[in-house]
Design an enzyme around this catalytic site. Sequence first.
Site, PDB file in Angstrom:
ATOM      1  N   SER A 242       0.840  -1.191   0.000  1.00  0.00           N
ATOM      2  CA  SER A 242       0.000   0.000   0.000  1.00  0.00           C
ATOM      3  C   SER A 242       0.880   1.248   0.000  1.00  0.00           C
ATOM      4  O   SER A 242       1.635   1.455  -0.945  1.00  0.00           O
ATOM      5  CB  SER A 242      -0.961  -0.042   1.194  1.00  0.00           C
ATOM      6  OG  SER A 242      -2.003   0.888   1.040  1.00  0.00           O
TER       7      SER A 242
ATOM      8  N   GLU B 200      -9.260  -5.739  -3.717  1.00  0.00           N
ATOM      9  CA  GLU B 200      -8.666  -4.532  -3.133  1.00  0.00           C
ATOM     10  C   GLU B 200      -9.741  -3.535  -2.710  1.00  0.00           C
ATOM     11  O   GLU B 200      -9.568  -2.784  -1.749  1.00  0.00           O
ATOM     12  CB  GLU B 200      -7.728  -3.869  -4.145  1.00  0.00           C
ATOM     13  CG  GLU B 200      -6.510  -4.695  -4.515  1.00  0.00           C
ATOM     14  CD  GLU B 200      -5.418  -4.653  -3.465  1.00  0.00           C
ATOM     15  OE1 GLU B 200      -5.627  -4.038  -2.397  1.00  0.00           O
ATOM     16  OE2 GLU B 200      -4.342  -5.231  -3.714  1.00  0.00           O
TER      17      GLU B 200
ATOM     18  N   HIS C 226      -7.549  -5.965   0.646  1.00  0.00           N
ATOM     19  CA  HIS C 226      -6.356  -5.119   0.707  1.00  0.00           C
ATOM     20  C   HIS C 226      -5.535  -5.437   1.952  1.00  0.00           C
ATOM     21  O   HIS C 226      -6.067  -5.490   3.055  1.00  0.00           O
ATOM     22  CB  HIS C 226      -6.780  -3.649   0.712  1.00  0.00           C
ATOM     23  CG  HIS C 226      -5.646  -2.677   0.657  1.00  0.00           C
ATOM     24  ND1 HIS C 226      -4.794  -2.610  -0.413  1.00  0.00           N
ATOM     25  CD2 HIS C 226      -5.233  -1.731   1.542  1.00  0.00           C
ATOM     26  CE1 HIS C 226      -3.904  -1.661  -0.199  1.00  0.00           C
ATOM     27  NE2 HIS C 226      -4.136  -1.116   0.985  1.00  0.00           N
TER      28      HIS C 226
END
Length: 527
Positions: A225, A340, A440
Site C-alpha cells: 500500500s 482490493e 487489501h
Amino acid sequence: MKNRIAYRRLAAFLLPLLAIGPIAVAQTAAPAGTQVRTTHGIVEGVVEKSGVRSFKGIPYAAPPVGQLRWKEPQEAADWTGVRKADHFGPRAMQPPIYSDMVFRSDGMSEDCLYLNVWSPAGAGKNGNLLPVLVYFYGGGFVAGDGSEPRYDGESMATKGIVSLTVNYRLGIFGFFAHPDLTKESPHHSSGNYALLDQVAALRWVQQNIAAFGGDPRRVTIAGESAGSISVSAQMATPLTKGMMAGAIGESGSLLGALPPVDLNKAEETGVEFATSVGAESLAQLRAVPADQLITSEMKFGPFRFRMTIDGYFLPKDPRDIFAAGEQAHIPLLVGWNSQEGDYHAILGKSAPTLASYDSAVRKANGAQADTILQLYHAGSDAEVAAVATALASDRFIGYSTWRWADLQGKTGGSPVYRYFYERPRPATVAGAPAAKGAVHSSEIEYAMGNLGTNKVFAWTKDDHAVSAILQGYFANFIRRGDPNGPGLPHWPAANQGATVSVQHIGVKTRTEPETHRDRYEWASKNR
C-alpha cells in the site's frame, strides 16, 4: 563500645574481599554476536528462540523535533558505551485511523526515526554476507509502524535474509509543504520528509548492514500500500541511485494511487493549514505541540498532505521519469489482490443489480460511463457484485500497480514478475465468515511468514501452504532477483515473452496470460 564491635564485624567481612581485589558486580555476558558496532556506536540486541538475532529501536537519524520539524533527516548523534536494542522505538505521530494495526512500539512520538534489524544466526561469519530486505509499512502515509507483527522480520531471517523495518514520518509531519519551508531549504523544496527519511534509512543500510551480516550490494526494498507507493517513489528518485538491487511492490504505486502534486499546489495547502490554526510563521507552527497538530490535521483532512514534485526528491512528474527509463533499472516483483476494493464503493447501499450498477456508474462518470460499462461489463444481476468489485479495486489501487509494472517492463531494463493474489483469509476465531476475495493488505502475513502473529483468523493448512509459496517466492527474489526455485510453481517474467504472464497465487497457484489490458490502457489515456 557498640560502635567498635560493629566496626570490627564490618572489617572482618570486608578484609577478605579486599585481599582478592575489587568487589565484583554481578553481570550477564551478552550472547555471542549480539553486540554490533555501527557508525554511531555499539548496539546490543537479543537472540530469539529461532536463533535469529534481533536489534530493535536503532536510531538512523536525529530526532526530527523542534527546529528539525519539517526538515530533511539529519545525522544521528553518536553514543558511548553499549546501547540496548531490545525493544522497538516510538512510532510516528498518527491518529487512530485503522483498526487492523497492532503496535509493539515504545509509545508515539515525533522522535520516531528508528529501524529494526533481524539477522540470521552466523550471518557475516567468514565474510558470508547475506541478502537484505528493507520493508516499508503501509497505512496511507498517515498511519503504520515498523513494530507491527505482520511485518516482523524474524521469519524471513530464518530463510537466510537480513531483514529490516523502517519508521518514517507520517501525515502533516511527513508531507507538510509551505513557501517558507521551501525558502529555508538548501534544495529549495519542501514536503516529502517521509520519503527523505526512507532515503536516510537506505543510506544507513549502505553504511552499516555489513556489520549485521548483510550485503549492501544486495538490498531489496519492499512494501505494501503506502509502503508499495514508497517503493515506486524510491525507484523514481535520483537520491537512491545504487542503493537497491531489487524491489517488491504489493498493491500500489505513485503512478495513480496517492499521486504527487506540484510543489506550488502543496504549498498552497500548507498555507491554508497554517491559516486554519492561526499560525503566522514557521516558528509558531514548530511551537505547536505534536498532539495538537494531530488534532488540527484530522479537522483539516489528513490525506490532504501529499507527496510533491519538489525538484529534489522528485525532479519531475514520475510518469515522465518511468516513461523515459530514468528510474532504477532493477528487477521488480509486483502485483495486487483480488478484492482490493468492495462493490459498495461503487453501489453504496444499493443492492448489486444491473439497474443499480448502471445508474451508479452513469451518475459518477458522466460522458465516460458508456465506456466504463463496456469495459466492466456485467451480463446479469449475478455478475454485478464481482464486476463492481473489480472496478472498485482497479480504481483504488489496481490501475496504479499495473501502470508501474507495465512501464518498468518497457523501460526498466530488468525482469518484472507480476502477480495476482487470490487467497481469501479464512473465518475468524470468533466465527466471522471468510472473505470472498483477498482484501487489501491480506497478503502481508503470508508473504512475510507471519500467520502466527495474527490471532484474529483461524488459519488452515491451505493458508500455511499458500504462505510457504508466497514467502518462498519473496525469499528467492530477494536472494537473486528471480522468484523461482525448487518446489515452487514456475513463474515467468511478465516482460520477457510474447505474452504478458501473471502469476495467480492462491491454493491453486498457476500462470495465466494477462486479462483486461484494455481496461488499463483506457485508464492510462483518461486519468
